[in-house]
Design a protein around this motif. Structure first.
Motif, PDB file in Angstrom:
ATOM      1  N   LEU A  42       1.454  93.745  20.835  1.00 57.76           N
ATOM      2  CA  LEU A  42       2.738  93.632  21.532  1.00 57.76           C
ATOM      3  C   LEU A  42       3.877  94.270  20.737  1.00 57.76           C
ATOM      4  O   LEU A  42       4.721  94.964  21.295  1.00 57.76           O
ATOM      5  N   GLN A  43       3.884  94.033  19.433  1.00 56.65           N
ATOM      6  CA  GLN A  43       5.069  94.417  18.654  1.00 56.65           C
ATOM      7  C   GLN A  43       4.972  95.823  18.068  1.00 56.65           C
ATOM      8  O   GLN A  43       5.971  96.346  17.578  1.00 56.65           O
ATOM      9  N   VAL A  44       3.811  96.404  18.123  1.00 54.88           N
ATOM     10  CA  VAL A  44       3.693  97.782  17.620  1.00 54.88           C
ATOM     11  C   VAL A  44       3.366  98.727  18.772  1.00 54.88           C
ATOM     12  O   VAL A  44       4.121  99.658  19.056  1.00 54.88           O
ATOM     13  N   GLU A  46       3.101  98.120  22.136  1.00 59.80           N
ATOM     14  CA  GLU A  46       3.867  97.953  23.376  1.00 59.80           C
ATOM     15  C   GLU A  46       5.373  97.890  23.133  1.00 59.80           C
ATOM     16  O   GLU A  46       6.133  97.635  24.062  1.00 59.80           O
ATOM     17  N   HIS A  47       5.768  98.071  21.890  1.00 59.96           N
ATOM     18  CA  HIS A  47       7.187  97.889  21.549  1.00 59.96           C
ATOM     19  C   HIS A  47       8.120  98.753  22.409  1.00 59.96           C
ATOM     20  O   HIS A  47       9.119  98.265  22.943  1.00 59.96           O
ATOM     21  N   LEU A  50       8.396  97.531  26.066  1.00 55.99           N
ATOM     22  CA  LEU A  50       9.091  96.245  26.204  1.00 55.99           C
ATOM     23  C   LEU A  50      10.552  96.351  25.784  1.00 55.99           C
ATOM     24  O   LEU A  50      11.415  95.686  26.340  1.00 55.99           O
ATOM     25  N   GLN A  51      10.822  97.222  24.824  1.00 54.40           N
ATOM     26  CA  GLN A  51      12.230  97.440  24.441  1.00 54.40           C
ATOM     27  C   GLN A  51      12.988  98.061  25.616  1.00 54.40           C
ATOM     28  O   GLN A  51      14.156  97.741  25.870  1.00 54.40           O
ATOM     29  N   GLU A  53      12.485  97.452  28.653  1.00 56.85           N
ATOM     30  CA  GLU A  53      12.811  96.362  29.588  1.00 56.85           C
ATOM     31  C   GLU A  53      14.120  95.675  29.168  1.00 56.85           C
ATOM     32  O   GLU A  53      14.946  95.321  30.001  1.00 56.85           O
ATOM     33  N   VAL A  54      14.267  95.497  27.857  1.00 56.31           N
ATOM     34  CA  VAL A  54      15.497  94.849  27.365  1.00 56.31           C
ATOM     35  C   VAL A  54      16.693  95.776  27.590  1.00 56.31           C
ATOM     36  O   VAL A  54      17.807  95.331  27.889  1.00 56.31           O
ATOM     37  N   HIS A  57      19.161  95.493  30.420  1.00 56.22           N
ATOM     38  CA  HIS A  57      20.310  94.575  30.413  1.00 56.22           C
ATOM     39  C   HIS A  57      21.604  95.333  30.120  1.00 56.22           C
ATOM     40  O   HIS A  57      22.680  94.816  30.309  1.00 56.22           O
ATOM     41  N   ARG A  58      21.455  96.544  29.609  1.00 58.12           N
ATOM     42  CA  ARG A  58      22.630  97.338  29.254  1.00 58.12           C
ATOM     43  C   ARG A  58      23.101  98.084  30.502  1.00 58.12           C
ATOM     44  O   ARG A  58      22.297  98.740  31.167  1.00 58.12           O
ATOM     45  N   GLU A 261      26.570  94.746  28.033  1.00 59.36           N
ATOM     46  CA  GLU A 261      25.289  94.086  28.267  1.00 59.36           C
ATOM     47  C   GLU A 261      25.534  92.808  29.045  1.00 59.36           C
ATOM     48  O   GLU A 261      26.577  92.173  28.900  1.00 59.36           O
TER      49      GLU A 261
ATOM     50  N   ILE B 244       8.379  90.156  26.643  1.00 65.69           N
ATOM     51  CA  ILE B 244       9.423  91.173  26.438  1.00 65.69           C
ATOM     52  C   ILE B 244      10.162  90.901  25.126  1.00 65.69           C
ATOM     53  O   ILE B 244      10.429  91.808  24.341  1.00 65.69           O
ATOM     54  N   ILE B 246       9.089  89.235  22.421  1.00 67.06           N
ATOM     55  CA  ILE B 246       8.256  89.503  21.239  1.00 67.06           C
ATOM     56  C   ILE B 246       8.110  91.012  21.042  1.00 67.06           C
ATOM     57  O   ILE B 246       8.329  91.537  19.947  1.00 67.06           O
ATOM     58  N   GLY B 247       7.760  91.704  22.126  1.00 64.69           N
ATOM     59  CA  GLY B 247       7.513  93.146  22.009  1.00 64.69           C
ATOM     60  C   GLY B 247       8.744  93.918  21.616  1.00 64.69           C
ATOM     61  O   GLY B 247       8.677  94.869  20.830  1.00 64.69           O
ATOM     62  N   SER B 248       9.900  93.513  22.141  1.00 64.24           N
ATOM     63  CA  SER B 248      11.119  94.279  21.837  1.00 64.24           C
ATOM     64  C   SER B 248      11.564  94.092  20.392  1.00 64.24           C
ATOM     65  O   SER B 248      12.345  94.883  19.877  1.00 64.24           O
ATOM     66  N   GLY B 250       9.651  94.471  17.855  1.00 61.34           N
ATOM     67  CA  GLY B 250       9.007  95.502  17.032  1.00 61.34           C
ATOM     68  C   GLY B 250       8.533  94.952  15.699  1.00 61.34           C
ATOM     69  O   GLY B 250       8.252  93.751  15.569  1.00 61.34           O
ATOM     70  N   VAL B 251       8.470  95.813  14.726  1.00 66.26           N
ATOM     71  CA  VAL B 251       7.954  95.410  13.409  1.00 66.26           C
ATOM     72  C   VAL B 251       9.051  94.689  12.622  1.00 66.26           C
ATOM     73  O   VAL B 251       8.810  93.655  11.998  1.00 66.26           O
ATOM     74  N   LYS B 254      15.150  92.474  15.506  1.00 64.40           N
ATOM     75  CA  LYS B 254      16.531  92.914  15.766  1.00 64.40           C
ATOM     76  C   LYS B 254      17.522  92.308  14.781  1.00 64.40           C
ATOM     77  O   LYS B 254      18.693  92.653  14.785  1.00 64.40           O
ATOM     78  N   GLN B 261      17.088  88.188  24.546  1.00 62.12           N
ATOM     79  CA  GLN B 261      16.328  87.435  25.539  1.00 62.12           C
ATOM     80  C   GLN B 261      16.717  85.953  25.563  1.00 62.12           C
ATOM     81  O   GLN B 261      16.539  85.285  26.569  1.00 62.12           O
ATOM     82  N   TYR B 265      17.781  84.776  29.589  1.00 70.05           N
ATOM     83  CA  TYR B 265      16.646  85.465  30.225  1.00 70.05           C
ATOM     84  C   TYR B 265      15.391  84.620  30.005  1.00 70.05           C
ATOM     85  O   TYR B 265      14.629  84.382  30.928  1.00 70.05           O
ATOM     86  N   LEU B 284       7.519  91.653  13.737  1.00 71.06           N
ATOM     87  CA  LEU B 284       6.125  91.356  13.388  1.00 71.06           C
ATOM     88  C   LEU B 284       6.047  90.658  12.036  1.00 71.06           C
ATOM     89  O   LEU B 284       5.185  89.806  11.811  1.00 71.06           O
TER      90      LEU B 284
END
Lengths: 678, 385
Positions: A42-44, A46-47, A50-51, A53-54, A57-58, A261, B244, B246-248, B250-251, B254, B261, B265, B284
């Protein structure tokens, strides 16, 4: 607090327990490894997705710039932006079945829960859109089907976007729409974010034209330009005609932009505001047009009446009538009137006839011929020009030329007064074709004058229609150009030439835009105009002006003589070339009886306050002879007298004084009662 | 080595608890009840932490064998408390679930508690005591399998009826783990799992809401979800938003406090979905750290349990640590979309006093098991047999 407890020896089941505990540990470790892998996924991997998607909001909001106002010479509004509401449809809202079902439960007579339980999101979306269309479409000036198509197509192509569904709705209508939506169960209007359900209301502007007279031929229009190809996206509204189009870049200004946002409740998050580019409003433009005079002109063009000696448009049955009034001192157009058989209230005229209409000027151009001849210094006002007997010239070098009257030899001034074609030809020939053509061009003919209109015709002379054969005018062309045939001009060019003569030989092109002004109408910035050139000597110009006065006093323009003011002018009557199809090819041909009558003049003759041009295209009046002197000159006089009253210029003569000598022996009255005042 | 296990367990628990407070500070303002005073939730949680640490300390120095003696009286007291959740006036219903009882204490105000959190521990203690007492009959179908399951079914049934299927499932799983470790025949357990699976499937198929939840989970990543019933898409909302978040992240994340979120949301960003916010803000690195801390706590707890001086200690230790680790695994599994949506707090990190209290109490018992092991080893060294 320990209890004495002996250590038990190993039991038979302990070995089994240890083995099974090891298995449990391994199982737990495996579960954590799997969860770790999922997190990496998810975090690498799909980042990015998914980012994105966020990032939805902007939002970017366009801050509409107000379009610059257009004012008349006295700072009266001709065009102005009025505050309205712009309605934006938020497709994001359609992604929540719960919100949609809540909104339509009243209309569907079914609970929100049942709706969601029974129907797919797609169906609930369709029903929501249908109900919205029923409520919104009439207020937005579209059909329910159009509303539904707009929303559905956008939802299919960009489901997370916002788009303007209605660019303008009056504030009152917007309030009514909000009330209707609220009472239908579509949610309350949220003042802080300007939204109600899927609709977002934003402040915007609508172009309005408060003047109560038709001005589309001058000011133009503002709206969506026609698409270049079928199926193209509609282009944003802009000036589509007239001054609105010509000054589009300056009037439009620059829209601003605001990035922000929103949170899950669609409120703005102040901490995450993005860039803010404030809108830069368009510049306000002041025209030289005088709304009062324009209204007066419109009223005079529409006037009907039985007065003897007057000419009214309804009697003329003309194809087109154009009247241009301008201030000779500044060369700013004060009023432009136009009537034709095609345009009217239903179909407004969107072209400015001053710069687009092309016609053969006829004898009105003799003022230029005379001026250029006088400017050479080889002739003066009294120099006698031989006119052949019978007023018929057939020298063999050019096609025969005929005068209307057989007046015998004429002085240079009388060539204008009697409107002698032969005299004009002789004066032009005297200069030579090269020099004459050069002077014609210096006067602004056969080239664009820079008049502030999106389209400006250039005009031409016979044999040089493309304008690329300068310096090669034939004697035959010269012989016709000298009295206004074989040359096609625009009213702007003709007025420019008249202005040059009024202004002692200095040529200032006719213009419409006066200056850029601030919101209070104070001068900010002048129009960029070149230094006016001296085309002819002041002396030559003065002689022509005097001759023009005589034209009205005792010459061809006599029907335009005023009892109140000395009017100087020149009449013109030219045959009209009409496009006809012969053997499958379009051809310009003179049709017998089709003429263009015109009059160009100014008043008061000694201190010109107003100048103008009247063109009557193809008059068909049994009551009036089809001559410029009989049709255009009286029309000019009637309008000019009213204009002088409007400008509060005191009459030079009392009507009685002007009538008596005229009645006695056509002796010009020379007894001003009061000095002319401006 | 055994001393180190306890140390690592304590360090893991303290780090997780500290992270919980940090995340509560970040998300508290966006909880529906926390809008008025974001700091109120922090101070409430701090009070529960103090209480939990106190109880953990007491339990750490109280011989766990006392629990074996008092297992059944306490077990039945908790059953009564669970019944009180159904009593109007005492029981508090939120979001359709009657998990809480509220008592008005003069000078303090209303104090709410969730008996099911304590019932988790008492059920484990009760079952561990049962399996120790009847260890000789562990392979007997009645005494080693049916009867203990029947006893455990009482609190599990009451909790499921509250409607708190997550906690009920968690207790059931932990108890199944204890039976597995106690030596119950695998064939009985396999049969029970099979039967339970069939019954569960049939039940889900009968209850529309549950069926819709499973359907929603199966269509979590389906782009054509809008063609399904609208409620199904709505059911996926929380998990979709959590993924969303978790994925946003990244490593690198933010940054602390920079989650988007959490701003309405993602529902429940301070309780059930707090792990998603950890992922968004700390990336991550943060989520892997949390996972490692839970793994470390789990391994340390199991290490302590396996070294326990007696059977009761082993079973109790395993039961308690699997409660904590299982709960964490289910929460993270739900948040990352590996499991169907089920509301369950993340131990030590999620906001919620009862859960923090019961988890700390479980850690206290584990520490006592460790202490008793050390005492027994010392005793063995002085009086070798």
């Amino acid at each position: 607090m320990s209890i004495s407890h002996p250590v038990r020896p190993p039991e038979p089941g302990d070995r089994c327990l240890r083995i099974r505990a090891g298995l449990v540990c391994a199982g737990v470790a495996s579960i954590f490894i799997l969860l770790g892998w999922r997190l990496v996924h998810l975090q690498v991997r799909e980042h990015g997705r998914l980012q994105a998607e966020v990032e939805l909001h902007r939002r970017t909001e366009t801050l509409d710039a107000s379009r610059g106002a257009i004012l008349d010479a006295r700072n009266r509004l001709l065009a102005v932006d009025e505050p309205v509401q712009k309605v934006i449809f938020d497709c994001n809202y359609l992604q929540s079945g719960e919100k949609l079902a809540d909104a339509i439960e009243k209309s569907e007579n079914m609970s929100s829960l049942d709706l969601r339980h029974t129907f797919s999101l797609e169906i609930i979306q369709q029903r929501y859109i249908a109900h919205m269309a029923r409520l919104c479409a009439p207020a937005m000036g579209m059909t329910e089907q159009e509303f539904q198509e707009k929303v559905s197509s956008r939802l299919a192509s960009r489901p997370n976007s916002q788009f303007p569904i209605c660019r303008k709705i009056s504030v009152a209508d917007a309030l009514k729409l909000r009330d209707a939506l609220e009472s239908a169960g579509f949610g309350r209007y949220r003042e802080n974010v300007g939204s109600q359900g899927s609709l977002i209301f934003r402040n915007s502007f609508d172009r309005t034209y408060p003047a109560n007279v038709p001005l589309t031929h001058i000011v133009g229009a503002f709206g969506e330009p026609p698409t270049l190809k079928a199926g193209d996206q509609p282009r944003p509204p802009q000036g589509v005609a007239g001054v609105e189009k010509f000054f589009e870049n300056s009037l439009h200004g620059t829209d601003g932009e605001r990035e922000y946002e929103i949170d899950g409740w669609r409120n703005e998050i102040p901490a995450y505001r993005g860039h803010l580019i404030p809108p830069r409003n368009g510049k306000n433009l002041r025209l030289s047009i005088d709304l009062g005079l324009q209204s007066l002109l419109e009223a005079e063009l529409d006037a009907t009446g039985p007065r003897q000696g007057e000419v009214y448009l309804d009697e003329l049955n003309a194809e087109r009538v154009i009247v241009v009034l301008f201030d000779p001192a500044t060369m700013g157009v004060r009023a432009i009137g136009c009537r034709d058989k095609v345009h009217g209230v239903e179909k407004p005229l969107l072209t400015n006839p001053v710069s687009e209409y092309l016609y053969e000027p006829g004898s009105t151009i003799k003022i230029v011929t005379l001026a250029t001849a006088l400017n050479t210094g080889r002739v003066n006002a009294n120099t006698v020009i031989p006119i052949p007997n019978g007023g018929y010239y057939n020298g063999g070098d050019v096609s025969p030329i005929r005068d209307e009257h057989d007046d015998g030899p004429l002085s240079v001034a009388d060539v204008l007064v009697k409107s002698s074609n032969i005299g004009a030809f002789e004066l032009a020939r005297m200069q030579g074709s090269v020099r004459f053509e050069q002077k014609i061009r210096e006067f602004g003919f056969c080239q664009k004058t820079g008049f502030e209109s999106p389209v400006e015709s250039r005009g031409w002379t016979a044999g040089n229609e493309r304008g690329d054969r300068t310096g090669k005018m034939t004697l035959e062309t010269l012989s016709r150009v000298a009295f206004g045939n074989a040359i096609v001009v625009t009213p702007a060019q003709m007025c420019g030439a008249l202005g040059c003569i009024i202004n002692d030989g200095t040529l200032r092109p006719l213009h419409l835009a006066e200056s850029w002004v601030d919101d209070r109408g104070n001068h900010l910035e002048a129009m960029d105009r070149p230094e006016p050139p001296q085309i002819i000597s002041a002396r030559a110009a003065e002689v022509v002006r005097r001759a023009m006065l005589q034209v009205v006093e005792r010459g061809s323009g006599k029907p335009g003589r005023s009892q109140l003011f000395e009017i100087a002018g020149k009449t013109g009557t030219a045959r009209k070339a009409t496009t006809v199809i012969e053997k499958g090819r379009a051809k310009q041909k003179y049709i017998p009886g089709d003429v263009i009558c015109s009059f160009i003049g100014f008043l008061p003759a000694d201190k010109p306050r107003l100048a103008g041009l009247v063109i009557v295209d193809q008059p068909k009046s049994p009551k009036h002879s089809a001559y410029g002197g009989h049709i255009a000159a009286p029309l000019f006089r009637r309008i000019a007298e009213k204009a002088m009253a409007y400008y509060e210029v005191a009459p030079q003569f009392s009507p009685e004084v002007r009538k008596l000598p005229q009645a006695a022996a056509n002796t010009p009255a020379r007894a001003p009662l009061r000095p002319t005042s401006r | 080595m055994s001393r180190g296990l306890a140390g690592f367990l304590v360090i893991s628990v303290l780090l997780l608890t500290a992270l919980g407070f940090v995340m509560l500070q970040s998300t508290g303002a966006y909880s529906l009840e926390g809008q008025a005073d974001a700091m109120a939730s922090v101070s409430r949680q701090a009070a529960w932490l103090m209480l939990g640490l106190g109880v953990a300390g007491i339990l750490a120095f109280t011989d766990y064998h006392l629990l074996e003696r008092w297992a059944w009286p306490v077990f039945w007291v908790l059953v009564v408390l669970l019944i009180l959740c159904y009593v109007p006036g005492l029981g508090v219903t939120k979001g359709g679930a009657s998990r809480w009882i509220a008592v008005r204490i003069p000078g303090v105000g209303n104090v709410q508690g969730q008996p099911s959190e304590l019932a988790k521990i008492t059920a484990i203690i009760g079952l561990a005591a049962w399996c120790t007492r009847f260890r000789d009959r562990r392979k007997h179908i009645l005494w080693g399998f049916i009867y203990p399951l029947g006893v455990i079914a009482v609190p599990v049934g009451l909790i499921a009826g509250e409607v708190d299927l997550g906690t009920a499932s968690l207790i059931f799983l932990a108890c199944a783990g204890i039976l597995f470790l106690a030596g119950t025949r695998l064939v009985y357990m396999a049969g029970a799992v099979l039967l339970g699976g069939v019954l569960l499937g049939a039940t889900i198929n009968q209850i529309e809401n549950r069926k819709a939840r499973v359907t929603a989970f199966l269509h979590l990543d389906d782009p054509d979800v809008s063609k399904l019933k609208a409620e199904i898409k709505d059911m996926n909302y929380q998990q979709t938003q959590a993924i969303i978040a978790i994925g946003s992240g990244g490593v690198d994340g933010k940054g602390l406090g920079e989650s988007r979120q959490k701003m309405y949301y993602l529902p429940l960003p301070h309780t059930d979905s707090v792990f998603a916010i950890v992922g968004e803000e700390l990336g991550l690195k943060g989520t892997a750290g949390v996972l490692l801390l839970f793994a470390m706590a789990g391994l340390c707890g199991m290490g302590i349990a396996i070294q326990a001086p007696d059977r009761f200690g082993k079973l109790l230790g395993f039961g308690l640590i699997s409660l904590i680790v299982g709960q964490a695994a289910i929460n993270i599994g739900v948040t990352t979309g590996c499991l169907p949506n089920k509301g369950m707090p993340l131990p030590f990190i999620s906001y919620g006093g009862s859960n923090l209290f019961s988890c700390l109490a479980a850690v206290g018992i584990l520490l006592n098991i460790h202490r008793q092991t050390r005492l027994a080893e010392d005793d063995f060294e002085i009086h070798p047999r």
